[in-house]
Every structure is written in C-alpha cells, then in structure tokens.
Scaffold this active site. Structure first.
Site, PDB file in Angstrom:
ATOM      1  N   LYS A  73       0.763  -1.116  -0.211  1.00 32.27           N
ATOM      2  CA  LYS A  73       0.104   0.028  -0.195  1.00 32.27           C
ATOM      3  C   LYS A  73       0.765   1.195  -0.001  1.00 32.27           C
ATOM      4  O   LYS A  73       1.931   0.962   0.429  1.00 32.27           O
ATOM      5  CB  LYS A  73      -0.927  -0.139   1.372  1.00 32.27           C
ATOM      6  N   ARG A 129     -10.029 -11.971   1.751  1.00 37.97           N
ATOM      7  CA  ARG A 129     -10.987 -12.913   1.204  1.00 37.97           C
ATOM      8  C   ARG A 129     -10.412 -14.249   1.041  1.00 37.97           C
ATOM      9  O   ARG A 129     -11.120 -15.296   1.276  1.00 37.97           O
ATOM     10  CB  ARG A 129     -11.495 -12.409  -0.400  1.00 37.97           C
TER      11      ARG A 129
END
Length: 474
Positions: free
Chosen positions: A237, A311
């Site tokens: 990020k 996920r």
C-alpha cells in the site's frame, strides 16, 4: 422519595415527568415558566437549560421534549447529553422515565482509548440511570471490540489477539479453541496461511462455541476477518495512512464482540464464531502476485494482488466452519474492500446475500441498532470476473465492481443451500468524525446488529426457514 444530587452535576429531565414536576415545585414553578417561555407546548421537540438553580444542588437542569421513540433514538439522547456535560460536571443524571437505552448511549459516548497517554488522560463524568443494572449493557461488548481495534499492530498481533479472546470469553462459558500455525498447516488452511507467510508472526484461527440452545436448534456461524496489520504484502500500500491498517481486523472484532454479548446475556442459541488472525507483511517469504494456492475446499486460487488478502482468510475459515458445524446460517464481516467505501462512503455498510429474507432481517436489526446496511448486487456477471485462466479462480475481479466481485469470490466457498450474508464494513469500522455515541476512532460496528438479529429471532428454526433467492444462478 426525593432524589439527592451531587453538586457538580447535570440533570436531564423529560418535560412533565414526575421528577420534572417535583423539581419544578421546589423551584416555585421556574422550570415550567422557562418551558412556557420557549413555547414548549407548540413544539414536538425542544430543550431548555437552567444553570445553577437556587434551590437544587446542581450545576444545570436540562429539560427535553422529544418525539423520538426507538431504542437507537434513546441511545443517541444518552450520548448527546453526556457529551454536552462531560467536561463541565462530575455526574450526569438521566430522568427515571427515560428508556434505559439512554444508559448504553451515554456509556458508549464515555468510551476512550487512552492507555498509552502518559499525561492529560481524560476524566469521566459518572452516569446515573435508575435501575441501570437492568440494561443489557451492550456497551461492555462494544468496549471490548473497540479496544481490540484501537490497539497498534505491534501490540495486537495474532498470538496476542488469540490470547485476549481466550482470557475474556472463557470466563463467560464460551468454549474457545485456538489453532496455531503448525496445526493450521496440518489442517490444510493454506489460503489463510499464504497471507501471513511473509510475517515473522505466526497465524492463528480461533473458534468460539456458545452452544446454549437445544441440540436440534439452528446453529448460527459468525465469521470474521482478522488481519491485525495489512501492509498489502508485495502489492504494498502507499505509505500515507497505512497506520490505519491496524483496524483491518474490524470484522473479527465485531464477531468477538458479538460472541461476548451473546454469552454475557446467555442467549438460548447455538452460535459458533470463527476468526482468522494473520499479519500481511512483504518480506522475502511473502506470497507473490501470480502464485497459486490450494484452499481448504480444494479450489485453487491465483493470487494476482496480495492486497486482496482478506477474502483468502475468509475463504478457508468459511470452509472450515461449514465442514465442522454444518451451520443453518452464516454471516461474515470484514473490512474487505476500498470499493465499498467509494460506493457508500462512511454512511452504510455493504450487504451481500443469497437470501432477500435474510438481508431484510439484517437490515431491520441494523436499523434498530443505528447501524445501516445497503444491499449490493451479486450475480453471474460479477462471478465470472473472478475466473482464472490457469486456476479455478483469481483473487481479484478486474478494475470495476470490486466489492461485488469480492463477495462473489467468497460465495464460491459457501454451500448454496445455506442462507449467507457478507457484510463489508470497511467504511464503518473506524470514524474520524465521531457521533453522539461513538468518539473518534474504533466504532465496534456490527455488534449490536448481530446481537439483535440473534436475540430477536424467536422461532426455533428461524434461520433454517429463510429462503434462498431463486434468481441466484450459479
């Protein structure tokens, strides 16, 4: 019996309540005169304040008239007036005729995470509500979750998180099962482990069992993403605001907080909570974009973006909880996608489900709790975006519809006959603004919705009777 009040206090009264009339009489009608001067009879809502009344031992009397009547409305009343007076007085008294939800609201507003401050630590006004012991005290469960979300990543890493769950919930007669890294390797939770393989910290899974119903009652599964810190891994990020990623375990905190509330109030339900606890770091052993991993379900996943990690954690624990407990209903919570924040901002959480009945039950519970959800679309068009050319699936679905493709990824790991909901709370787990009942910081979002959903589902097989939408074609 006349009440006695501490001198440095504020009294919040309902217009024309018994206590209002008693104090008005003591003040020779001054309260009623003050209210009349503000035309209180012609208005649905109003508040007036009298400071330092001459014959009552208090700093302020605030008289309110309100047409609000929901539990959440009264929580906001409690939070609003506590916030107004908390720095001016040492005690805040609420009218006995107010619903007891004002206590939870005031207590939620009273929360502060200040354990690392060495000076200027906040002081708290005491809150007085008649029969406060009869209130559900959900604030205690929300405090627990807020504390977890607020902790920095160097303090709350997977092993420490698992320990705190065990320390708190075991005392509430919740059976806590902790699976450490070596066990998870033997069990085959390779997707979850792939997220944490770049970290020096081991990954964990914690299962919490509250089996307080009958043997043939529904079993409800609560599933939470617990990425204790998310750098994004190799798909790292940007540095700006990366510190916020300590709250990427907000979904797991909601599950842990809900289990705390369920156990504290001894709900006669069979509930199993499961959280996957990992740290996503980018060292030389980290999973790389393009790597393929076999999940616990046997499906293979091509990892094209290591920052779409939540996920993967959820996929394996969804499979595990279904294999081991055969739940009649599943809900998972996760700070899963930035896409849901782009869509809904910080106003609502995304709700994805295979059952309109189930979705409406969640939305209703959320409305009562003051936690809002918006149902988002699912279907074949989004599902096929997660197809991979060289594996069964890939962990991202392309540049568009990111929250829906993430939900579709998860749905591949769910028994299509089971009512399931995925709550993407990425925009709701943390607030930079705060509100009446939530100071700036961790929210504890989802706990009241989950507790209300389970507490208010009174029929024996409520969740087993939920219908799956016929247009969910897969």
């Amino acid at each position: 019996m006349n009440k006695s009040y501490e001198s440095k206090s504020a009294i919040i009264l309902l217009y024309e309540s018994t206590e209002f009339k008693k104090l008005d009489k003591k003040l020779n009608g001054q309260l009623d005169t003050m209210c009349a001067a503000n035309s209180i009879d012609s208005k649905e809502t109003l508040e007036v304040e009298m400071t330092y009344p001459s014959k009552v031992n208090t700093q302020a009397i605030c008289v309110i008239k309100t047409d609000k009547d929901s539990d959440n409305d009264w929580r906001n009343v409690g939070g609003k007036y506590y916030n107004r007076y908390k720095e001016r007085v040492d005690h805040v008294y609420f009218d006995d005729e107010m619903p007891k939800e004002v206590y939870d609201g005031a207590m939620l507003a009273r929360y502060s995470f200040s354990k690392y401050k060495t000076k200027d630590t906040p002081t708290y006004a005491s809150i007085h509500v008649e029969d406060a012991d009869t209130v559900e005290h959900l604030h205690e469960s929300i405090y627990f979750a807020r504390d977890l979300v607020s902790e920095p990543g160097n303090v709350l890493y997977p092993a420490e998180y698992a320990k705190r769950i065990n320390d708190v919930l075991s005392d509430l007669d919740v059976t806590v099962k902790i699976y450490h890294q070596a066990q998870l390797e033997e069990m085959g939770l390779s997707l979850l482990l792939s997220v944490g393989q770049g970290s020096a910290r081991d990954s964990y899974v914690v299962v919490m069992e509250h089996m307080n119903g009958k043997k043939d009652d529904d079993t409800i599964a609560l599933v939470g993403k617990g990425v204790t810190f998310d750098t994004g891994g190799i798909s790292i990020k940007p540095g700006r605001n990366m510190g916020d990623m300590k709250y990427d375990m907000g979904g797991s905190a909601a599950v842990v907080g809900a289990m705390h509330a369920i156990a504290t109030h001894k709900l006669k339900k069979n509930v199993v909570g499961i959280v996957g606890l990992v740290e996503n770091m980018p060292d030389g052993t980290a999973i790389k974009p393009g790597d393929i991993v076999t999940s616990l379900s046997g499906l293979t996943v091509e990892n094209l973006n290591t920052d779409a990690e939540g996920r993967l954690v959820l996929a394996d624990i969804l499979t595990y909880v279904q294999n081991e407990y055969s739940p009649t209903m599943i809900v998972d919570l996760a700070t899963l996608t930035g896409a849901i924040v782009q869509t809904l901002g910080h106003e609502m959480a995304g709700l994805f489900t295979n059952s309109t009945d189930y979705g409406e039950a969640i939305k209703t519970s959320g409305e009562q709790a003051g936690e809002k959800f918006f149902r988002m679309p699912m279907g074949e068009n989004w599902n096929k975006m997660t197809d991979s050319k060289i594996a069964d699936m890939q962990n991202i679905g392309g540049p568009y519809g990111g929250s829906s493709t993430a939900a579709e990824f998860l749905y591949r790991f769910v028994d299509k006959k089971t009512p399931w909901a995925h709550l993407d709370i990425a925009g709701m787990a943390w607030t930079d603004e705060g509100n009446n009942v939530t100071p700036k910081g961790a929210v504890g979002f989802g706990i009241q919705t989950l507790y209300g959903l389970l507490n208010n589902s009174m029929t024996k097989h409520f969740f087993n009777e939920l219908k799956i939408d016929k247009d969910m074609k897969y």
